[in-house]
Design a protein around this motif. Structure first.
Motif, short mmCIF file in Angstrom:
data_model
loop_
_atom_site.label_atom_id
_atom_site.label_comp_id
_atom_site.label_asym_id
_atom_site.label_seq_id
_atom_site.Cartn_x
_atom_site.Cartn_y
_atom_site.Cartn_z
N SER A 1 0.81 -1.22 0.00
CA SER A 1 0.00 0.00 0.00
C SER A 1 0.85 1.26 0.00
O SER A 1 0.33 2.36 0.11
CB SER A 1 -0.92 0.01 1.23
N VAL A 2 2.17 1.12 -0.11
CA VAL A 2 3.07 2.27 -0.07
C VAL A 2 3.20 2.86 -1.47
O VAL A 2 3.82 2.27 -2.34
CB VAL A 2 4.47 1.86 0.45
N GLY A 3 2.59 4.02 -1.70
CA GLY A 3 2.71 4.68 -2.98
C GLY A 3 2.05 3.90 -4.10
O GLY A 3 1.63 2.76 -3.93
N SER A 4 1.98 4.47 -5.27
CA SER A 4 1.32 3.81 -6.40
C SER A 4 2.23 2.77 -7.05
O SER A 4 1.97 1.58 -6.96
CB SER A 4 0.90 4.86 -7.43
N THR A 5 3.32 3.22 -7.68
CA THR A 5 4.20 2.30 -8.40
C THR A 5 4.90 1.34 -7.45
O THR A 5 4.95 0.13 -7.70
CB THR A 5 5.24 3.09 -9.21
N LEU A 6 5.44 1.86 -6.34
CA LEU A 6 6.14 1.01 -5.38
C LEU A 6 5.18 0.00 -4.76
O LEU A 6 5.54 -1.17 -4.54
CB LEU A 6 6.78 1.87 -4.30
N GLY A 7 3.96 0.43 -4.49
CA GLY A 7 2.97 -0.48 -3.92
C GLY A 7 2.65 -1.62 -4.87
O GLY A 7 2.50 -2.78 -4.46
N ILE A 8 2.54 -1.31 -6.17
CA ILE A 8 2.25 -2.35 -7.17
C ILE A 8 3.41 -3.34 -7.26
O ILE A 8 3.22 -4.54 -7.40
CB ILE A 8 1.97 -1.70 -8.54
N PHE A 9 4.65 -2.81 -7.14
CA PHE A 9 5.81 -3.70 -7.15
C PHE A 9 5.73 -4.71 -6.00
O PHE A 9 5.96 -5.90 -6.18
CB PHE A 9 7.10 -2.89 -7.04
N PHE A 10 5.38 -4.23 -4.81
CA PHE A 10 5.31 -5.13 -3.66
C PHE A 10 4.11 -6.08 -3.76
O PHE A 10 4.15 -7.19 -3.22
CB PHE A 10 5.29 -4.34 -2.36
N MET A 11 3.06 -5.67 -4.47
CA MET A 11 1.97 -6.61 -4.73
C MET A 11 2.46 -7.76 -5.60
O MET A 11 2.13 -8.93 -5.38
CB MET A 11 0.80 -5.89 -5.42
N ALA A 12 3.27 -7.42 -6.63
CA ALA A 12 3.83 -8.45 -7.49
C ALA A 12 4.77 -9.36 -6.71
O ALA A 12 4.77 -10.59 -6.89
CB ALA A 12 4.57 -7.81 -8.67
N LEU A 13 5.56 -8.76 -5.83
CA LEU A 13 6.48 -9.55 -5.01
C LEU A 13 5.70 -10.47 -4.07
O LEU A 13 6.08 -11.62 -3.84
CB LEU A 13 7.39 -8.62 -4.21
N THR A 14 4.58 -9.95 -3.53
CA THR A 14 3.74 -10.77 -2.65
C THR A 14 3.19 -11.97 -3.40
O THR A 14 3.17 -13.10 -2.89
CB THR A 14 2.57 -9.93 -2.10
N LEU A 15 2.75 -11.76 -4.66
CA LEU A 15 2.25 -12.88 -5.46
C LEU A 15 3.34 -13.93 -5.65
O LEU A 15 3.10 -15.14 -5.49
CB LEU A 15 1.78 -12.38 -6.83
N ALA A 16 4.56 -13.48 -5.98
CA ALA A 16 5.67 -14.41 -6.20
C ALA A 16 5.95 -15.23 -4.95
O ALA A 16 6.28 -16.42 -5.03
CB ALA A 16 6.92 -13.65 -6.64
N ILE A 17 5.79 -14.61 -3.77
CA ILE A 17 6.11 -15.30 -2.52
C ILE A 17 5.00 -16.26 -2.11
O ILE A 17 5.25 -17.42 -1.81
CB ILE A 17 6.38 -14.26 -1.40
N VAL A 18 3.75 -15.77 -2.11
CA VAL A 18 2.66 -16.61 -1.61
C VAL A 18 2.35 -17.77 -2.55
O VAL A 18 1.77 -18.78 -2.14
CB VAL A 18 1.38 -15.78 -1.35
#
Length: 645
Positions: free
Chosen positions: A306-323
């Protein structure tokens, strides 16, 4: 009395160091070594050590529990130790708390040691060996270390094995036929393989349910459809980018040593580890347990989403890769391990990982652009678990392949071709029984409904299993051309088969070529090389190609992953053309360096045609599945040879 924790650490570290060929000597002890001839074939090695940094050097050998703290080791079996290591001065007794206050011999300043040896083979001018030793301090215990030494031997025979042949110049060949280079030939094939792997990962229960949830999030929370599409595309790009990032460390390794990825792919213990890992993956896919990354990884990544727009989307992608790791990890592991056994090294791995990331990311972007497509997706259900179990059976088949790689490199003969194929037949048979509902796993539905898709899958795997059965026989149908390269070669068999066998030594082959007045065809190959087996089984068996190789050339196969240790007199420290130092200990070390130094390549297969004056008659040839093309190249080499007579 039980072993203390420190004693266990000592035992384990000493054991693993004895297996390692990459250990570095420690700065805590500075060593010098010399030798003295005592009789014919008998020598005394003299070691002088200076302990530094306030440490102490352990000097006990074969204590009450059978441990050695210091020992001399050799790779050549023709070198035998005559008696134990002798301590000639500089030792003292110490009541060490590491060993329950038992009195042990140590040195904390200077020490002199001697080791008598007997050499039954040719005495080398320069003997290579290692001194494995252990150091420690009052409040610490250090793992075993290794001092690699070269020592001159009186009356020894100088190493004469040739590696760099100055007359071979690929920039000035007698003919220009052949390949301009071997890199990049199969990069897009690996990319497509990764893409398929990514699409398969989408059908697993860890990923498939996330598609509508993620797309819905972007389309409803972005404020406008255009922004939703932009964010979804960015999300897909970051998934692709994350998987590309995973391959970067391998590029660093590749730049450090061009042969390192080839060494990794043919490393016996690494292949055994892959075998164990893939069996674990398979059992996980069968539903007996789940492989996940530590929860704090996913929690930290999710908290940043949820941190910022672009950075938040990056961490969403990283979350998908992890889970999704419990489902994508085994598929990605198969791709990674497969890329390392191929010839393009880190670049092929990047293309494969990129394809996998794109296959995983593309549906998220497309469904965000066309949300109505979501209605056509099948609902999540038991079929997702079926996909996962089928992948588990395929992981088992891959595991057998990695065990076979180790078996081929070490020549253990525990997995001859027919046993390998037999195991695959059993796996295929069990897979068909599972799809028919005869075999069940923990997460399967109690009642199995066999619809058109499942029937199609049953038929496909049944046909594949039946196709394998002739491979168990000693008939002309045993070649299994569609699978050439994956099972062990036809020569690695329970049966005695008549096949074309090239020579195995370059100088021996060159001598024969000069006697018979024929050009020399060099085949750089490897026991674990898939494309090498494909060439041997599909191209070399062509009647025209086989006739040329048997009657018009002298053929030599140089195995770059041969782990047989060279005699002591043939071992050397070679200075490469880039100025680096490389230890030539095994037959594979010799031929891998011979290839990289003279033919500027580390990929196999690679073929070269050399004249009697050891000049290159043509450019080299890489993997060539077309028998006609390979024949044309051989004929070009013969023509160039005829013109030079």
């Amino acid at each position: 009395m039980g072993l203390s924790l420190r004693r266990i650490v000592f035992l384990v570290s000493t054991f693993f160091l004895s297996l390692s060929a990459f250990a570095q000597d420690s700065s805590f002890v500075q060593w010098t070594v010399s030798s003295k001839k005592t009789a014919t074939g008998e020598y005394q090695l003299q070691f002088k050590g200076k302990v530094q940094g306030g440490k102490m050097l352990y000097l006990f050998t074969k204590d009450a529990e059978g441990l050695d703290s210091i020992a001399v080791q050799f790779t050549d079996s023709s070198i035998a130790k005559k008696g134990p290591l002798q301590i000639k001065g500089g030792s003292s007794s110490y009541a060490d708390p590491v060993f329950d206050n038992k009195s042990v011999l140590i040195a904390n300043n200077e020490v002199n040691l001697t080791q008598d040896i007997v050499i039954t083979g040719v005495v080398p001018a320069l003997l290579k060996g290692s001194l494995v030793y252990t150091t420690g301090g009052k409040d610490e215990f250090l793992p075993a270390q290794e001092y690699l030494f070269d020592v001159k031997m009186e009356g020894g025979v100088a190493q004469t094995a040739r590696i760099k042949i100055n007359s071979i110049d690929l920039k000035n060949t007698a003919s220009n036929c052949g390949d301009e280079g071997t890199e990049g030939k199969s990069l897009w094939g690996i990319f497509l393989l990764g893409l398929v792997g990514g699409f398969i990962a989408l059908l697993t229960p860890c990923v498939f349910p996330l598609i509508p949830l993620t797309v819905s999030f972007f389309t409803k929370r972005s404020g406008s459809r255009a922004k939703g599409i932009r964010n979804a595309l960015l999300y897909g790009f970051f998934i692709f980018f994350i998987y590309i990032l995973l391959s970067i460390p391998f590029h660093l390794l590749d730049q450090t040593d061009p042969e390192i990825l080839n060494n990794i792919s043919t490393n016996v213990w690494l292949n055994i580890i892959f075998f164990i890992v893939f069996v674990v993956f398979a059992v996980s896919f069968f539903g007996y347990f789940e492989i996940t990354l530590p929860g704090n990884f996913a929690n930290k990544a999710d908290s940043k989403a949820s941190v910022g727009s672009t950075l938040g989307i990056f961490f969403m992608a990283l979350t998908l890769a992890i889970v999704s790791f419990s489902c994508t990890g085994p598929i990605l592991g198969s791709l990674l391990a497969g890329a390392l056994t191929k010839d393009g090294g880190a670049m092929q791995l990047s293309f494969g990982m990129g394809g996998f990331g794109l296959g995983l990311a593309l549906p998220f972007a497309l469904f965000a652009m066309f949300p109505n497509w979501l209605q056509s997706l099948p609902k999540s259900g038991g079929w997702l678990n079926t996909v996962k179990v089928v992948l588990g059976f395929l992981e088992l088949a891959m595991a057998v392949k990695f065990l076979s790689n180790a078996d081929l490199v070490k020549q253990w003969h525990i997995l001859p071709r027919e046993i390998f194929i037999g195991i695959w037949v059993v796996i295929g048979f069990l897979l068909v029984l599972y799809l028919l509902g005869v075999i069940k796993f923990p997460h399967d539905d109690k009642k199995v409904k066999i619809g058109p898709v499942r029937w199609t899958t049953i038929i496909l795997f049944s046909v594949a299993t039946i196709y394998l059965i002739p491979g168990l026989t000693n008939t002309k149908w045993a070649s299994l051309r569609l699978l050439s390269g994956f099972p062990p070669p036809l020569t690695y068999s329970l049966y005695d088969k008549e096949v074309f066998e090239p020579l195995r030594d370059y100088d021996e082959a060159l001598e024969l070529a000069r006697k018979q007045n024929k050009p020399l065809l060099i085949d750089f190959t490897g026991w674990a090389c898939v494309n090498c087996r494909r060439m041997e089984e599909n191209v070399w068996t062509n009647s025209d190609v086989l006739d040329l190789m048997k009657n018009k050339f002298v053929v030599v196969s140089l195995y770059v992953d041969e782990r047989k240790v060279l005699p002591a007199a043939q071992q050397q420290t070679f200075t490469t053309k880039t100025g680096g130092k490389k230890e030539i200990i095994t037959v594979g070390d010799k031929w891998a360096t011979f290839q990289s130094e003279n033919f500027n390549a580390v990929a196999q297969p690679q073929y070269a045609i050399v004249g009697l004056d050891e000049t290159a008659l043509t450019k080299t040839k890489g993997y060539t599945p077309s028998a006609a093309e390979f024949k044309q190249w051989l004929e070009c080499g013969l023509e160039a040879f005829g013109k030079k007579k």
